[in-house]
Design a protein around this motif. Structure first.
Motif, PDB file in Angstrom:
ATOM      1  N   ASP A  33       0.919  -1.299  -0.101  1.00  0.00           N
ATOM      2  CA  ASP A  33       0.043   0.087  -0.127  1.00  0.00           C
ATOM      3  C   ASP A  33       0.704   1.171  -0.019  1.00  0.00           C
ATOM      4  OD1 ASP A  33      -3.335   0.390   0.963  1.00  0.00           O
ATOM      5  OD2 ASP A  33      -1.778   2.029   1.048  1.00  0.00           O
ATOM      6  N   ALA A  35       0.124   3.946   1.275  1.00  0.00           N
ATOM      7  CA  ALA A  35      -0.060   4.391   2.558  1.00  0.00           C
ATOM      8  C   ALA A  35       0.570   3.564   3.891  1.00  0.00           C
ATOM      9  CB  ALA A  35      -1.630   4.811   2.889  1.00  0.00           C
ATOM     10  N   ASP A 101      -9.946  -0.022   9.077  1.00  0.00           N
ATOM     11  CA  ASP A 101      -8.943  -0.531   8.236  1.00  0.00           C
ATOM     12  C   ASP A 101      -7.855  -0.895   9.048  1.00  0.00           C
ATOM     13  OD1 ASP A 101     -10.997   0.346   6.730  1.00  0.00           O
ATOM     14  OD2 ASP A 101      -9.712   1.307   4.990  1.00  0.00           O
ATOM     15  N   GLU A 171     -17.721  14.774   1.686  1.00  0.00           N
ATOM     16  CA  GLU A 171     -18.048  14.729   3.224  1.00  0.00           C
ATOM     17  C   GLU A 171     -17.209  15.588   4.120  1.00  0.00           C
ATOM     18  OE1 GLU A 171     -18.872  10.044   4.294  1.00  0.00           O
ATOM     19  OE2 GLU A 171     -16.946  10.768   4.522  1.00  0.00           O
TER      20      GLU A 171
END
Ligand SMILES: Cc1cc2nc3c(=O)[nH]c(=O)nc-3n(C[C@H](O)[C@H](O)[C@H](O)COP(=O)(O)OP(=O)(O)OC[C@H]3O[C@@H](n4cnc5c(N)ncnc54)[C@H](O)[C@@H]3O)c2cc1C
Length: 385
Positions: A33, A35, A101, A171
């Motif tokens: 990933d 991140a 997560d 959002e």
């Protein structure tokens, strides 16, 4: 060059589920990933009982909801008018993706997956991934679980999604001080965006407020968001509004090619009506991993895509029905009839609710909704492209 059985790209719900499931079957798995975890992901964080069931099945334990808010009451609104408040509904859990997560990723590491998070990809080929830090990994099967902007999907199909049919959501996280805690009802507003809706999800210490829907008919999504915040009595000035694409019913009939599989948002697996994606991400990750393991066991990694497609059959069928039903619920020309039916019929309201909570699947809902619509409306819907 380090050799693995499976490389999973993306460690969100789809990637962590895929990696965990494959590692539990004894496969060597690299999880990449860009991140480092914990990391955030723009999302309402609504976690249904369907998600809870999948989570338990895949990770082998119940999800930790200590930091979540659970509600058994929901309010539906339409154009500033309350349509209904439903109590005693199946539980809906409002989670923070940062925690959720990170927990799934931790399960993957516990299962023996090798950690390549916090590392960007420099080059991707059919069987190898080169990371920016210089290391190279190879595998017989690659699972692209790298979200809606998937570079794996782009590599396979030239683009990660279709700009004509993709969805988009905005959002904002509103601190609790800006709100009366007693007003913290779980709320959904039909038509807060065109072909979409608005939501206000209570969390511990904040409320996640958003609008989302198809991107093409909403070039003014930011205006919808500001109007929605105004409807909720929230200040819209000086708040940081964030946006993210959402494959809202945009699934790929063939999610991958040969030994390269796509899961979760990368495969477009988001419910076209409710916007639920976490459950389908986890489930498709599990199915992709199972297809990969079966193909590897048969020494036929290129057969993985056919095995995966067959595993996804039920999910695709559901999403296809949902996409057709969406015309009744969201198309501006039919929405009045739907809202009228929703207001009058307790059965339709409860069915919608059970759908949102993941307790009912679309074939059953379609039968019930269609049985309640006048024949002329049905014929007109069938004629709508
Ligand atoms: C505004 C909004 C609200 C939503 N609300 C809800 C909700 O309330 N409930 C719900 O169920 N669903 C909701 N969804 C949908 C849900 O967020 C997604 O369906 C879900 O996150 C998909 O999981 P995933 O694992 O496929 O992808 P992601 O969660 O996006 O994870 C993808 C991972 O891949 C990594 N990655 C991306 N590119 C690369 C790269 N090049 N190299 C390496 N790694 C990479 C990312 O860092 C990320 O960790 C919402 C979505 C939006 C946009």
């Amino acid at each position: 060059m380090t050799q693995f059985d499976i490389i999973v790209i993306g460690a969100g719900p789809a990637g962590s589920a895929a990696a965990t499931w494959a590692a539990k079957q004894g496969r060597s798995v690299a999880l990449i990933d860009k991140a480092s975890f914990p990391r955030n992901k723009l999302c309402g964080g609504l976690f249904t009982e369907r998600s809870r069931t999948y989570y338990h099945e895949i990770f082998g334990q119940d999800v930790d909801l200590a930091h979540a808010v659970t509600r058994e009451e929901i309010a539906f609104w339409h154009e500033g008018r309350e349509l209904a408040v439903l109590s005693d509904i199946p539980p809906l859990h409002l989670t923070m993706r940062l925690d959720l997560d990170a927990a799934m990723f931790a399960h993957a590491l516990d299962a023996g997956v090798e950690d390549f998070t916090g590392q960007a990809i420099a080059e991707l080929t059919e069987t190898a991934v080169k990371l920016r830090n210089g290391s190279s990994l190879t595998a017989a099967v690659i699972i692209g679980a790298d979200g809606v902007n998937s570079i794996v999907a782009k590599q396979l199909f030239g683009k990660p999604f279709d700009t004509k049919t993709i969805g988009f959501g905005l959002e904002v996280e509103v601190p609790l001080s800006a709100q009366d805690p007693a007003e913290q009802l779980l709320r959904i507003d039909f038509a807060a965006a065109t072909w979409g809706y608005g939501w206000s999800f209570p969390k511990q210490g904040s409320t996640t407020v958003g609008v989302g829907g198809l991107r093409a008919p909403n070039p003014d999504m930011k205006d919808h968001m500001q109007r929605y915040m105004h409807t909720l009595g929230l200040p819209s000035e000086a708040v940081k509004i964030k946006g993210h694409h959402l494959p809202f019913g945009d699934f790929r009939p063939t999610p991958g090619r040969a030994h390269i599989l796509l899961a979760g948002d990368a495969a477009g697996l988001v419910d076209p009506i409710t916007g639920e994606g976490i459950a389908f991400a986890m489930k498709s990750g599990q199915l992709a991993a199972q297809a990969a393991c079966d193909a590897l066991n048969a020494y036929a990694p290129h057969a993985a895509i056919e095995l995966y497609k067959s595993g996804l059959k039920d999910m695709h069928r559901n999403l296809r029905i949902a996409r057709n039903l969406r015309r009744i619920i969201f198309a501006p020309r039919w929405q009045k009839a739907f809202i009228g039916t929703f207001r009058r019929s307790g059965t339709v309201r409860m069915m919608y609710m059970r759908l949102l909570a993941g307790e009912v699947e679309y074939p059953e809902l379609a039968r019930r909704v269609l049985a309640r619509l006048p024949r002329y409306l049905l014929n007109a819907i069938r004629r709508t492209p």
